[in-house]
Design a protein around this motif. Structure first.
Motif, PDB file in Angstrom:
ATOM      1  N   ASP A 163     -12.772  54.498  81.106  1.00 43.76           N
ATOM      2  CA  ASP A 163     -13.820  54.300  81.133  1.00 43.76           C
ATOM      3  C   ASP A 163     -14.035  54.193  82.979  1.00 43.76           C
ATOM      4  O   ASP A 163     -13.977  54.469  83.496  1.00 43.76           O
ATOM      5  CB  ASP A 163     -13.636  52.762  81.316  1.00 43.76           C
ATOM      6  N   SER A 183     -19.174  49.649  78.085  1.00 45.18           N
ATOM      7  CA  SER A 183     -17.976  50.597  77.677  1.00 45.18           C
ATOM      8  C   SER A 183     -16.986  48.949  78.032  1.00 45.18           C
ATOM      9  O   SER A 183     -15.450  50.210  77.430  1.00 45.18           O
ATOM     10  CB  SER A 183     -18.264  51.967  78.714  1.00 45.18           C
ATOM     11  N   PRO A 204     -15.549  55.035  75.608  1.00 46.28           N
ATOM     12  CA  PRO A 204     -16.269  54.150  75.470  1.00 46.28           C
ATOM     13  C   PRO A 204     -16.834  54.333  76.694  1.00 46.28           C
ATOM     14  O   PRO A 204     -17.620  55.188  77.846  1.00 46.28           O
ATOM     15  CB  PRO A 204     -15.761  52.865  75.865  1.00 46.28           C
ATOM     16  N   GLY A 205     -18.562  55.013  76.029  1.00 48.20           N
ATOM     17  CA  GLY A 205     -19.604  54.938  76.717  1.00 48.20           C
ATOM     18  C   GLY A 205     -21.336  55.693  75.559  1.00 48.20           C
ATOM     19  O   GLY A 205     -20.740  55.777  74.738  1.00 48.20           O
ATOM     20  N   ALA A 236     -20.919  53.311  72.630  1.00 47.86           N
ATOM     21  CA  ALA A 236     -21.119  52.390  74.117  1.00 47.86           C
ATOM     22  C   ALA A 236     -22.457  52.464  74.564  1.00 47.86           C
ATOM     23  O   ALA A 236     -22.140  53.364  75.268  1.00 47.86           O
ATOM     24  CB  ALA A 236     -19.853  51.832  74.672  1.00 47.86           C
TER      25      ALA A 236
END
Length: 336
Positions: free
Chosen positions: A7, A82, A36-37, A61
């Motif tokens: 992350d 995230s 994640p993002g 995310a």
């Protein structure tokens, strides 16, 4: 293939950390990274990077938890952040081995406790950076800020967690565990340290007694145990002193060197020393005590940080540190 969640959001330099993540894919051929993002943002930043795309996966995310937000409230309200998405995947995916995050320390701690969960028998997860020592090795400082107020049993558990880190990452069979105190004698210290020492003696660790803070980086110890208040002060004092005396050394050399002396080699030498102390070269601090390994990297980390952090996480996962700690705790509970 070892799955690691990275992350990069909430840090100061997400673009730099994204590039560092691509570098980590190249550096570790047996690692599969999940980021994640925002997919569009991540794809745009990764477009100029050369790496094995089959080993980097994006987890959508839409939100980011900022450092100025209440950690508990943000974790509950921003379920599509995230950090929360990464922690949830870490908990639910049996193939996900660990998570690295540049986010808020408080939010990472909350996600570790309330989403990933604690190892049975561990009351409080602790933050544990690895610091360089005078003999070329490393020492684990635990806790460095997650728990400002501690009970004696917390410190005893920290000793076990720190032992697991040094066994997992550096292969030290019997790490030397010391309790940070105001003197080495058994009778020195507070009610907290005296009781903690008695408990640590009964733990399955190589406890060598009390130590004074000035001995922290000598190489005499492998694990330094203290509450988060003491550990945070110790860590920042080390960092501040290193910056002060590197600057003072350069100042003295420039003042005393004969006119016309080329001081480039001195400046490079000081840079080499500071490089060894730089958080970008050390990876990050472990959040120990959760059901899976979690690492917090500095908010101001750069691209160099991520490959170091991924290598350390890889070692932790392969050594099954969490499983080892759980087994020792079960043995202890069976003896009571």
């Amino acid at each position: 293939m070892i799955k690691i969640i990275v992350d990069v959001f909430s840090g100061d330099n997400p673009q730099d950390l994204i590039k560092g993540t691509a570098d980590a894919v190249n550096a570790c051929p047996d690692v599969h990274i999940i980021m994640p993002g925002d997919p569009e943002y991540l794809e745009a930043e990764l477009a100029d990077c050369s790496f094995d795309r089959s080993r980097l996966e994006i987890l959508p995310a839409s939100e980011i938890i900022g450092n100025d937000e209440s950690p508990t409230a943000a974790m509950r309200q921003k379920k599509d952040s995230s950090l929360v998405r990464g922690a949830t995947l870490l908990k639910n995916d049996p193939e996900a081995g660990g998570m690295i995050s540049a986010g808020s320390t408080g939010a990472i701690l909350c996600c570790g406790i309330f989403i990933v969960g604690r190892i049975r028998g561990i009351d409080r997860p602790a933050l544990a950076p690895l610091l360089p020592t005078a003999d070329g090795g490393h020492v684990c400082l635990i806790d460095c800020g997650a728990n400002a107020d501690c009970r004696p049993q917390y410190l005893a558990q920290f000793a076990l967690l720190g032992t697991g880190v040094m066994q997992s990452i550096y292969g030290i069979e019997k790490p030397r565990v010391a309790l940070v105190n105001v003197g080495e004698e058994d009778h020195k210290g507070s009610a907290l340290t005296n009781e903690a020492a008695n408990l640590i003696k009964r733990m399955p660790v190589n406890f060598v007694g009390n130590m004074e803070a000035r001995e922290a980086l000598t190489g005499r110890y492998d694990v330094l145990v203290c509450d988060g208040f003491v550990g945070n002060v110790l860590l920042k004092s080390i960092e501040g002193t290193a910056r002060l005396y590197s600057a003072k050394l350069l100042e003295a050399v420039r003042r005393n060197a004969p006119a016309g002396t080329d001081l480039a080699f001195v400046e490079h030498s000081v840079e080499d020393v500071m490089e060894n102390l730089d958080y970008n070269s050390r990876g990050g601090a472990w959040l120990l005590g959760c059901n899976k390994p979690i690492m917090k990297i500095h908010g101001a980390a750069n691209a160099r940080t991520v490959p170091h952090a991924v290598r350390q996480m890889r070692s932790m996962i392969l050594a099954d540190m969490v499983g080892g700690i759980s087994s020792k705790l079960k043995e202890l509970s069976g003896k009571r």
